[in-house]
Scaffold this motif. Sequence first.
Motif, short mmCIF file in Angstrom:
data_model
loop_
_atom_site.label_atom_id
_atom_site.label_comp_id
_atom_site.label_asym_id
_atom_site.label_seq_id
_atom_site.Cartn_x
_atom_site.Cartn_y
_atom_site.Cartn_z
N GLY A 133 -13.66 -10.93 21.17
CA GLY A 133 -13.01 -11.93 20.33
C GLY A 133 -12.08 -11.25 19.34
N THR A 134 -11.79 -11.94 18.24
CA THR A 134 -10.87 -11.42 17.23
C THR A 134 -11.49 -11.52 15.85
N ASP A 135 -11.48 -10.43 15.12
CA ASP A 135 -11.90 -10.40 13.71
C ASP A 135 -10.81 -9.66 12.96
N LEU A 136 -10.00 -10.39 12.23
CA LEU A 136 -8.85 -9.80 11.57
C LEU A 136 -9.16 -9.19 10.21
N SER A 137 -10.30 -9.50 9.62
CA SER A 137 -10.56 -9.07 8.25
C SER A 137 -10.54 -7.55 8.09
N ARG A 138 -11.25 -6.83 8.92
CA ARG A 138 -11.27 -5.36 8.80
C ARG A 138 -9.93 -4.76 9.24
N SER A 139 -9.33 -5.36 10.24
CA SER A 139 -8.06 -4.83 10.76
C SER A 139 -6.96 -4.87 9.72
N LEU A 140 -6.85 -5.98 9.03
CA LEU A 140 -5.82 -6.10 8.00
C LEU A 140 -6.11 -5.17 6.83
N SER A 141 -7.39 -5.01 6.48
CA SER A 141 -7.75 -4.08 5.42
C SER A 141 -7.42 -2.65 5.81
N GLU A 142 -7.71 -2.28 7.04
CA GLU A 142 -7.40 -0.93 7.52
C GLU A 142 -5.89 -0.69 7.55
N SER A 143 -5.13 -1.69 7.96
CA SER A 143 -3.66 -1.57 7.97
C SER A 143 -3.14 -1.36 6.55
N ALA A 144 -3.65 -2.14 5.61
CA ALA A 144 -3.22 -2.03 4.22
C ALA A 144 -3.60 -0.67 3.64
N ALA A 145 -4.77 -0.18 3.96
CA ALA A 145 -5.20 1.13 3.46
C ALA A 145 -4.28 2.23 3.96
N ALA A 146 -3.89 2.17 5.22
CA ALA A 146 -2.97 3.17 5.78
C ALA A 146 -1.62 3.11 5.06
N LEU A 147 -1.14 1.89 4.80
CA LEU A 147 0.15 1.74 4.12
C LEU A 147 0.11 2.24 2.68
N ARG A 148 -1.04 2.11 2.02
CA ARG A 148 -1.17 2.61 0.65
C ARG A 148 -0.95 4.12 0.58
N GLU A 149 -1.26 4.83 1.66
CA GLU A 149 -1.10 6.28 1.71
C GLU A 149 0.36 6.70 1.95
N SER A 150 1.19 5.76 2.35
CA SER A 150 2.59 6.05 2.67
C SER A 150 3.43 6.08 1.39
N ASN A 151 4.46 6.90 1.39
CA ASN A 151 5.41 6.96 0.27
C ASN A 151 6.65 6.10 0.52
N ALA A 152 6.66 5.32 1.59
CA ALA A 152 7.82 4.50 1.92
C ALA A 152 8.06 3.46 0.82
N ALA A 153 9.33 3.10 0.65
CA ALA A 153 9.70 2.11 -0.37
C ALA A 153 9.29 0.70 0.05
N LEU A 154 9.40 0.39 1.33
CA LEU A 154 9.05 -0.93 1.84
C LEU A 154 7.89 -0.79 2.83
N LYS A 155 6.89 -1.64 2.67
CA LYS A 155 5.70 -1.54 3.53
C LYS A 155 5.40 -2.92 4.12
N HIS A 156 5.16 -2.96 5.43
CA HIS A 156 4.93 -4.22 6.12
C HIS A 156 3.76 -4.13 7.08
N ILE A 157 3.02 -5.23 7.19
CA ILE A 157 2.06 -5.40 8.27
C ILE A 157 2.60 -6.56 9.10
N ILE A 158 2.80 -6.31 10.38
CA ILE A 158 3.25 -7.36 11.29
C ILE A 158 2.10 -7.61 12.26
N LEU A 159 1.60 -8.82 12.26
CA LEU A 159 0.44 -9.18 13.07
C LEU A 159 0.88 -10.00 14.28
N PHE A 160 0.53 -9.51 15.45
CA PHE A 160 0.76 -10.23 16.71
C PHE A 160 -0.60 -10.76 17.16
N THR A 161 -0.77 -12.07 17.21
CA THR A 161 -2.05 -12.64 17.59
C THR A 161 -1.87 -14.01 18.22
N ALA A 162 -2.85 -14.39 19.01
CA ALA A 162 -2.86 -15.73 19.58
C ALA A 162 -3.33 -16.75 18.54
#
Length: 173
Positions: A133-162
């Motif tokens: 099935g699909t559980d997005l809660s941990r996935s979005l948190s993990e994505s955000a955590a990875a982006l927090r480590e980046s020095n990029a000026a613009l940070k995005h999470i793009i979610l592809f889901t049914a």
Amino acid sequence: MTIGGTQSYALGGYLGSELEQILPVVSDILDPQRRQSVAEVLAIDTSGSMGACHCAEGSNGMPAAGNRSMGGINKTDISRAGAARAIEALSDRDEIGVLAVNTSERWVIDLQQLPAEEVVTSGLRSLHPTDNGTDLSRSLSESAAALRESNAALKHIILFTAGFTDAPVLTDL
């Protein structure tokens, strides 16, 4: 007639479009001083509902018997194509990460400076629907955590889901 400002055509997604070809403008940001670095995580649902044709009927989105032979395109293939287009829009100094999402998560491409095309192609090809099935809660948190480590000026999470989830998405990003 078309009206646009100093930032509208690049941000509007006109790069490579027919409109860009006929207008006396270039939709890419050519001035390196104005181009901000980008970090994107593409979180791609690989649950069972992603194996269904985009045109499938039914309330749960699961592939019905014989559904794949109807000539439609499954949602995983649509997601792969969308992800590839998003990655093509990045420059060499931008960062990309691809996270396969179902009831767990798996980095297909760790968040990193844009890797070689072969790495991207191989990573996207490894995405296949599972029986999970699909559980997005941990996935979005993990994505955000990875982006927090980046020095990029613009940070995005793009979610592809049914859009079918097993658990409510309540997360503090």
